[in-house]
Write an enzyme that holds these catalytic residues in place. Structure first.
Site, PDB file in Angstrom:
ATOM      1  N   VAL A 159      12.697  -8.202  18.889  1.00 15.58           N
ATOM      2  CA  VAL A 159      13.734  -9.135  19.345  1.00 15.58           C
ATOM      3  C   VAL A 159      13.317 -10.595  19.183  1.00 15.58           C
ATOM      4  O   VAL A 159      13.907 -11.483  19.782  1.00 15.58           O
ATOM      5  CB  VAL A 159      14.103  -8.847  20.824  1.00 15.58           C
ATOM      6  CG1 VAL A 159      14.815  -7.513  20.939  1.00 15.58           C
ATOM      7  CG2 VAL A 159      12.869  -8.865  21.723  1.00 15.58           C
ATOM      8  N   GLY A 160      12.298 -10.813  18.379  1.00 15.81           N
ATOM      9  CA  GLY A 160      11.889 -12.190  18.105  1.00 15.81           C
ATOM     10  C   GLY A 160      10.461 -12.441  18.567  1.00 15.81           C
ATOM     11  O   GLY A 160       9.777 -11.546  19.064  1.00 15.81           O
ATOM     12  N   ARG A 161      10.031 -13.661  18.350  1.00 17.83           N
ATOM     13  CA  ARG A 161       8.658 -14.036  18.694  1.00 17.83           C
ATOM     14  C   ARG A 161       8.690 -15.308  19.531  1.00 17.83           C
ATOM     15  O   ARG A 161       9.634 -16.082  19.461  1.00 17.83           O
ATOM     16  CB  ARG A 161       7.842 -14.254  17.414  1.00 17.83           C
ATOM     17  CG  ARG A 161       7.724 -12.994  16.583  1.00 17.83           C
ATOM     18  CD  ARG A 161       6.945 -13.227  15.304  1.00 17.83           C
ATOM     19  NE  ARG A 161       5.568 -13.575  15.533  1.00 17.83           N
ATOM     20  CZ  ARG A 161       4.592 -12.701  15.793  1.00 17.83           C
ATOM     21  NH1 ARG A 161       4.858 -11.407  15.871  1.00 17.83           N
ATOM     22  NH2 ARG A 161       3.357 -13.110  15.975  1.00 17.83           N
ATOM     23  N   HIS A 199      16.407 -14.950 -21.421  1.00 15.99           N
ATOM     24  CA  HIS A 199      17.273 -13.776 -21.415  1.00 15.99           C
ATOM     25  C   HIS A 199      16.470 -12.558 -21.864  1.00 15.99           C
ATOM     26  O   HIS A 199      15.684 -12.663 -22.814  1.00 15.99           O
ATOM     27  CB  HIS A 199      18.445 -13.976 -22.378  1.00 15.99           C
ATOM     28  CG  HIS A 199      19.271 -12.746 -22.552  1.00 15.99           C
ATOM     29  ND1 HIS A 199      20.163 -12.333 -21.585  1.00 15.99           N
ATOM     30  CD2 HIS A 199      19.315 -11.820 -23.546  1.00 15.99           C
ATOM     31  CE1 HIS A 199      20.737 -11.206 -21.998  1.00 15.99           C
ATOM     32  NE2 HIS A 199      20.242 -10.869 -23.179  1.00 15.99           N
TER      33      HIS A 199
HETATM   34  C1  LIG Z   1       5.983  -8.040  10.872  1.00 15.27           C
HETATM   35  C2  LIG Z   1       6.049  -9.482  10.455  1.00 15.27           C
HETATM   36  C3  LIG Z   1       6.416  -9.812   9.178  1.00 15.27           C
HETATM   37  C4  LIG Z   1       6.459 -11.138   8.776  1.00 15.27           C
HETATM   38  N1  LIG Z   1       6.835 -11.408   7.504  1.00 15.27           N
HETATM   39  C5  LIG Z   1       6.876 -12.683   7.087  1.00 15.27           C
HETATM   40  C6  LIG Z   1       7.211 -12.990   5.754  1.00 15.27           C
HETATM   41  O1  LIG Z   1       7.460 -12.106   4.933  1.00 15.27           O
HETATM   42  N2  LIG Z   1       7.224 -14.284   5.367  1.00 15.27           N
HETATM   43  C7  LIG Z   1       6.940 -15.301   6.252  1.00 15.27           C
HETATM   44  O2  LIG Z   1       6.971 -16.456   5.857  1.00 15.27           O
HETATM   45  N3  LIG Z   1       6.636 -15.039   7.529  1.00 15.27           N
HETATM   46  C8  LIG Z   1       6.585 -13.764   7.974  1.00 15.27           C
HETATM   47  N4  LIG Z   1       6.227 -13.492   9.251  1.00 15.27           N
HETATM   48  C9  LIG Z   1       5.946 -14.628  10.158  1.00 15.27           C
HETATM   49  C10 LIG Z   1       4.546 -15.210   9.892  1.00 15.27           C
HETATM   50  O3  LIG Z   1       3.596 -14.198  10.061  1.00 15.27           O
HETATM   51  C11 LIG Z   1       4.280 -16.359  10.833  1.00 15.27           C
HETATM   52  O4  LIG Z   1       5.312 -17.300  10.714  1.00 15.27           O
HETATM   53  C12 LIG Z   1       2.967 -17.047  10.493  1.00 15.27           C
HETATM   54  O5  LIG Z   1       1.889 -16.161  10.603  1.00 15.27           O
HETATM   55  C13 LIG Z   1       2.741 -18.233  11.429  1.00 15.27           C
HETATM   56  O6  LIG Z   1       1.538 -18.842  11.099  1.00 15.27           O
HETATM   57  P1  LIG Z   1       0.710 -19.668  12.203  1.00 15.27           P
HETATM   58  O7  LIG Z   1      -0.522 -20.130  11.523  1.00 15.27           O
HETATM   59  O8  LIG Z   1       1.574 -20.645  12.854  1.00 15.27           O
HETATM   60  O9  LIG Z   1       0.345 -18.594  13.337  1.00 15.27           O
HETATM   61  P2  LIG Z   1      -0.377 -17.194  13.300  1.00 15.27           P
HETATM   62  O10 LIG Z   1      -0.334 -16.575  11.986  1.00 15.27           O
HETATM   63  O11 LIG Z   1       0.168 -16.446  14.455  1.00 15.27           O
HETATM   64  O12 LIG Z   1      -1.895 -17.564  13.571  1.00 15.27           O
HETATM   65  C14 LIG Z   1      -2.303 -18.117  14.779  1.00 15.27           C
HETATM   66  C15 LIG Z   1      -3.779 -17.845  14.913  1.00 15.27           C
HETATM   67  O13 LIG Z   1      -4.284 -18.607  16.007  1.00 15.27           O
HETATM   68  C16 LIG Z   1      -5.215 -17.823  16.699  1.00 15.27           C
HETATM   69  N5  LIG Z   1      -5.338 -18.368  18.047  1.00 15.27           N
HETATM   70  C17 LIG Z   1      -4.388 -18.472  18.993  1.00 15.27           C
HETATM   71  N6  LIG Z   1      -4.893 -19.078  20.085  1.00 15.27           N
HETATM   72  C18 LIG Z   1      -6.201 -19.344  19.803  1.00 15.27           C
HETATM   73  C19 LIG Z   1      -7.233 -19.956  20.531  1.00 15.27           C
HETATM   74  N7  LIG Z   1      -7.048 -20.413  21.767  1.00 15.27           N
HETATM   75  N8  LIG Z   1      -8.443 -20.058  19.946  1.00 15.27           N
HETATM   76  C20 LIG Z   1      -8.653 -19.591  18.690  1.00 15.27           C
HETATM   77  N9  LIG Z   1      -7.701 -18.998  17.955  1.00 15.27           N
HETATM   78  C21 LIG Z   1      -6.491 -18.893  18.509  1.00 15.27           C
HETATM   79  C22 LIG Z   1      -4.613 -16.436  16.654  1.00 15.27           C
HETATM   80  O14 LIG Z   1      -5.622 -15.461  16.922  1.00 15.27           O
HETATM   81  C23 LIG Z   1      -4.097 -16.390  15.224  1.00 15.27           C
HETATM   82  O15 LIG Z   1      -5.072 -15.935  14.342  1.00 15.27           O
HETATM   83  C24 LIG Z   1       6.148 -12.174   9.688  1.00 15.27           C
HETATM   84  C25 LIG Z   1       5.757 -11.853  10.993  1.00 15.27           C
HETATM   85  C26 LIG Z   1       5.706 -10.527  11.372  1.00 15.27           C
HETATM   86  C27 LIG Z   1       5.289 -10.208  12.771  1.00 15.27           C
END
Ligand SMILES: Cc1cc2nc3c(=O)[nH]c(=O)nc-3n(C[C@H](O)[C@H](O)[C@H](O)COP(=O)(O)OP(=O)(O)OC[C@H]3O[C@@H](n4cnc5c(N)ncnc54)[C@H](O)[C@@H]3O)c2cc1C
Length: 479
Positions: free
Chosen positions: A277-279, A451
């Protein structure tokens, strides 16, 4: 005394690790803190995207699509493969192998670029300090001139459907099923729900999707969304809109789900239930008490257009800040912030971020929909071309879908592109580049396309904007 850095990044997902690499490339002394512990018990880089998001989901989508092709479509092409079967355990280990390669690759990139990797949970202790708690509980304080928070997001849990290990799972759990559930419920028909539902539907699950909203994929142009819904329905996804789940209960090895729809209260039983239902932004423990970094009303770290928080020298990027939760959006923000810290001019165009749903066919879009244009009072002209009329689509046995170009009626400038079709996720880059360079529909129409390619449908759609399409009858007459 711990080291002092020019930049410390908290989180090594696509927002954080990209920011760290860029900052190091620009000559800044950079560290990246990560706490994620992988399946093998060691800290892994790559965040949600590489560990439980984009990459593992695409590995399962690709495998399950190939399985469906082999089982149902090969015959039409003259390929006899009568005994096709799926070994789910092997598919999962293939996925795990890719994840391991890629997460290990980030560690290699850190070394190659001179990024210091710090293992543990990072916390902004002040505008210039990050406290890291290692997995042994030991804390170390690091000084930094600049801090980038890239802590990402986690799946939303809802009270009616508490998670029950192996039975009622979130997207992460749905990537780990070791066998195909016979009856699978998916709550939420958004991008992630559709992708995961598709994987298991292709492998033989009867998939029912319960979506509270009335509209299917409301962010996609309505005609493309409607066509997509029809295609997915034909594949066997039972998508129930306006279906609001009120409870779920595990009874033995079944999950009983209650929901309300236009006909009142309903009850249905599944073998597994995925809650999609979202993140929500993940900011737990990232900001020390007393450090006044503002959050917005939805819990996202509040940032300006260039990802600055209200605390000077502290930036935030990716899923923990406003905007679409997409890996490429997070990475672009990471690059922008590293450039700004290094003293370069940098900005991001949030109007040209592409979106892709990796179903088959894929759905991809950039820019505005016809409906948004209408709501904003923008007069637009639209060209669309069906893949059914594309030679390459016929040769590929993939004739479902349409490419659509939306242009400003007065200036001809491209305002949006929406595609449902095989490889739509690759084709949409044309729309992104065209919009980034302020192209008109005529610019695309005057471009020479190879093409036969699926992309020719984009060319024809651009031609159709002014009634010039060659390979279909134009509704509008050429002037
Ligand atoms: C099933 C699924 C499929 C997806 N498919 C796609 C897709 O096809 N294309 C797309 O663009 N997006 C997709 N997404 C979304 C994408 O994964 C996220 O948008 C992206 O990972 C966000 O990147 P981010 O670096 O902001 O955060 P994240 O990838 O969530 O990374 C955050 C990191 O910070 C770390 N962290 C958090 N707090 C701390 C702390 N206090 N100290 C140290 N480390 C910390 C976490 O452990 C994590 O490793 C998908 C998501 C899911 C769940």
């Amino acid at each position: 005394m711990a080291d002092k850095f020019d930049v410390i990044v908290i989180g090594a997902g696509p927002g954080g690790y990209v920011a760290a690499i860029r900052a190091a490339q620009l000559g800044l002394k950079t560290a990246c803190v990560e706490k994620w512990v992988g399946k093998e018990g060691n800290v892994v880089h790559g965040g949600t995207c590489l560990n439980v998001g984009c990459i593992p989901s695409k590995a399962l989508l690709e495998a399950s699509h190939k399985f469906v092709e082999a089982k149902h479509d090969f015959d039409e092409l003259g390929i006899q493969a009568p005994d096709v079967s799926m070994d789910v355990t092997k598919m999962m280990s293939h996925k795990d192998k890719i994840v391991k390669n890629l997460t290990g690759g980030i560690s290699g990139l850190f070394k190659a670029n001179g990024v210091t990797s710090i293992e543990g949970a990072g916390k902004v202790a002040s505008g210039k300090q990050v406290e890291v708690t290692g997995h042994d509980g030991k804390t170390t304080m690091y000084d930094a001139d600049n801090i980038i928070i890239a802590a990402g997001s986690v799946p939303i849990e809802i009270p009616p459907t508490p998670l029950v290990e192996g039975m009622v799972v979130d997207s992460t759990g749905a990537l780990e099923f070791q066998e195909t559930p016979k009856r699978l419920g998916v709550i939420g028909a958004g991008i992630i729900g559709l992708e995961l539902g598709s994987v298991w539907n292709r492998l033989g699950s009867e998939v029912t999707m319960l979506e509270a909203m009335d509209d299917f994929l409301p962010m996609v142009d309505a005609s493309i969304a409607k066509e997509t819904q029809k295609i997915l329905k034909k594949q066997g996804l039972d998508i129930k809109l306006n279906a609001r789940v009120t409870s779920s209960e595990v009874k033995g090895d079944e999950v009983v789900v209650k929901y309300t729809d236009a006909n009142g209260e309903q009850e249905t039983t599944f073998d597994k239930l995925i809650v999609c239902v979202g993140r929500r932004p993940y900011t737990k423990g990232v900001i020390a008490d007393g450090v006044s970094i503002e959050l917005d009303e939805r819990g996202f770290i509040f940032v300006d257009d260039q990802c600055r928080t209200n605390l000077p020298g502290v930036y935030a990027v990716g899923d923990c800040v406003r905007g679409p939760m997409l890996a490429h959006k997070a990475s672009e923000e990471g690059i922008m912030v590293a450039d700004i810290i290094a003293g370069h001019k940098a900005e991001m165009n949030y109007d040209t971020i592409p979106n892709v749903v990796y179903t088959f066919p894929e759905v991809a879009w950039v820019g505005i929909t016809e409906q948004e244009a209408k709501a904003k009072g923008i007069d637009v002209k639209v060209g669309a071309f069906p893949f059914a009329a594309s030679g390459r689509a016929m040769a590929n046995n993939a004739t479902e879908g349409t490419a659509k170009v939306i242009a400003d009626a007065e200036t001809d400038r491209i305002l949006g592109m929406h595609i449902v079709g095989q490889h739509a996720g690759e084709m949409i880059a044309q729309g992104v580049i065209a919009m980034e360079f302020g192209s008109s529909a005529e610019d695309l129409a005057l471009t020479c396309y190879a093409h036969p390619t699926m992309s020719e449908a984009v060319h024809e759609a651009a031609l159709a904007v002014d009634g010039h399409a060659i390979h279909m009858a134009n509704r509008k007459k050429r002037k």
